[in-house]
Write an enzyme that holds these catalytic residues in place. Sequence first.
Site, short mmCIF file in Angstrom:
data_model
loop_
_atom_site.label_atom_id
_atom_site.label_comp_id
_atom_site.label_asym_id
_atom_site.label_seq_id
_atom_site.Cartn_x
_atom_site.Cartn_y
_atom_site.Cartn_z
N SER A 138 6.61 -1.53 13.65
CA SER A 138 5.92 -1.75 14.91
C SER A 138 4.40 -1.73 14.67
CB SER A 138 6.36 -0.71 15.93
OG SER A 138 5.92 -1.03 17.23
N ASP A 282 15.97 -6.65 19.40
CA ASP A 282 14.59 -6.30 19.75
C ASP A 282 14.02 -7.35 20.70
OD1 ASP A 282 11.91 -5.56 19.82
OD2 ASP A 282 11.80 -5.15 17.68
N HIS A 312 14.10 -2.51 20.13
CA HIS A 312 12.98 -2.20 19.24
C HIS A 312 13.11 -0.81 18.62
CE1 HIS A 312 8.99 -2.65 17.59
NE2 HIS A 312 8.55 -1.58 18.23
#
Length: 332
Positions: A138, A282, A312
């Site tokens: 991320s 995601d 995610h």
Amino acid sequence: MPRGQVTHEQAIGDLTLESGEVLPEVRLAYATWGEYDGSNAVLVLHALTGDHIVTGEGGWWGDVVGPGRGIDTDRFFVVAANILGGCRGSTGPLSLDPEGRPYGSRFPAVTVRDQVAAEVALADALGIDAWHSVIGGSAGGMRALEWAIEHPGRVERLFLLATSAAASADQIGLATTQNDIIRAAGPEAGLDLARRVAHLSYRSEFELAERFGRTVQPDGRWAVESYLQHHGAKLVKRFDADSYIVLNEAMNSHDVGRGRGGIAAALGRITARTLVAGIDSDRLYPLHQQRELAEGIAGCAELDVVVSPYGHDGFLVESEAVGALAHSLLTT
């Protein structure tokens, strides 16, 4: 040096930001595991509201990092730094300015590249000339990318997980809306609500449907409503609203192609052996963003897909699959 988790704080001096502003007397909090032998250093980079406490109580990746785990601290010297602009020991809005006042909302805007510049200074202070591996998911993946592009000679292996080459309009829209909620509702109520919005994007529609459906609790609240309220209140207890805004805006700045002739040219600068992985469910960082990375980086053979219902957050939850990928990259 002790093999278990040890926390530290490092002064790295004044930092000139991309904006030209100088941020004085910067400090980074960080943790280490294992012993450094001159060639086995691994940098682990956390996401938006994570920190340098990766293992143990409150750790966010303890099933991936540790003795005998995917990132094996019996074999590697692992370093995790708290992000510049954060609120867990590194210089950020809670820090004091040169006049002795907390910066608060006056903390200067920082970019992902500024955050990496601080990490580079930390590596210099630790005497680490090159990383065996740089690993991030991320927002941590954004910084890992910048490391490999701006300092290719210092990154031998690269693991990019659930991240992108540039922040998309969808991601910027979500982040700016959360920041506006905080500004409108105030730090505590605003951060609570912003986290609820964010958490919806972290999980998949399928998981929420399977887990909560249309269930109503005895107190009259929707089950999914109660779940989101819990996560909002939980973050308020441990995180600073001004830091949340600063870090969201830093993520919005993310574009590896900015000033480098575009994304393809920037990715072409990477020399590290690279593994790119995404989560099939995601909806915040969809697979096409990781596919762009995998196709654009010469050292990456293909995109690895982690199958997960958790959206995610799968990069945090699916520790067995993620640990296996990390182990493969680090040891072969």
